[in-house]
Write an enzyme that holds these catalytic residues in place. Structure first.
Site, PDB file in Angstrom:
ATOM      1  N   ARG A 243      -8.178  11.541  54.650  1.00 26.09           N
ATOM      2  CA  ARG A 243      -8.670  12.000  53.341  1.00 26.09           C
ATOM      3  C   ARG A 243      -9.193  13.428  53.433  1.00 26.09           C
ATOM      4  NH1 ARG A 243     -13.070   7.969  51.754  1.00 26.09           N
ATOM      5  NH2 ARG A 243     -13.403   8.159  53.985  1.00 26.09           N
TER       6      ARG A 243
ATOM      7  N   ASN B   4      -9.693   5.680  50.261  1.00 27.50           N
ATOM      8  CA  ASN B   4      -9.261   4.578  51.120  1.00 27.50           C
ATOM      9  C   ASN B   4      -9.191   3.293  50.292  1.00 27.50           C
ATOM     10  OD1 ASN B   4      -9.049   6.008  53.507  1.00 27.50           O
ATOM     11  ND2 ASN B   4     -11.051   5.421  54.267  1.00 27.50           N
TER      12      ASN B   4
END
Length: 97
Positions: A25, A44
């Site tokens: 990320r 996520n």
């Protein structure tokens, strides 16, 4: 007007593989900021995937998608599924969620 003629787009991508716990990320956000003019987030998911939403110029969204599918990502990407749509707005910058 056809989809490809619109200047701005919304890309939603689901990335499969070993993409959690590897900085995926963070690197996605860094890449989006480097490409520029993109707003959205990387998140996520409970099933092990990472969801990426990016809004901005269609060409920039394509560049982010190419990066998601490249060998330059952290971890291991087994596949990316994407859908395209019209920007909805409401984002400030590019966030990690």
């Amino acid at each position: 007007m056809n989809e490809d003629a619109r200047p701005d787009a919304r890309l939603t991508a689901w990335v499969r593989g070993r993409v959690q716990g590897v900085g995926f990320r963070w690197f996605t956000r860094a890449n989006a900021l480097q490409i520029g003019d993109l707003e959205g987030f990387a998140l996520n998911l409970d099933d092990g995937r990472v969801q990426v939403v990016a809004e901005g110029p269609r060409e920039n969204c394509h560049r982010l998608l190419e990066w998601l599918r490249s060998d330059d990502t952290p971890g291991r990407v087994d596949g990316v599924t994407e859908i395209w749509g019209t920007p909805r707005g409401g984002y400030t910058g590019f966030a990690i969620r």
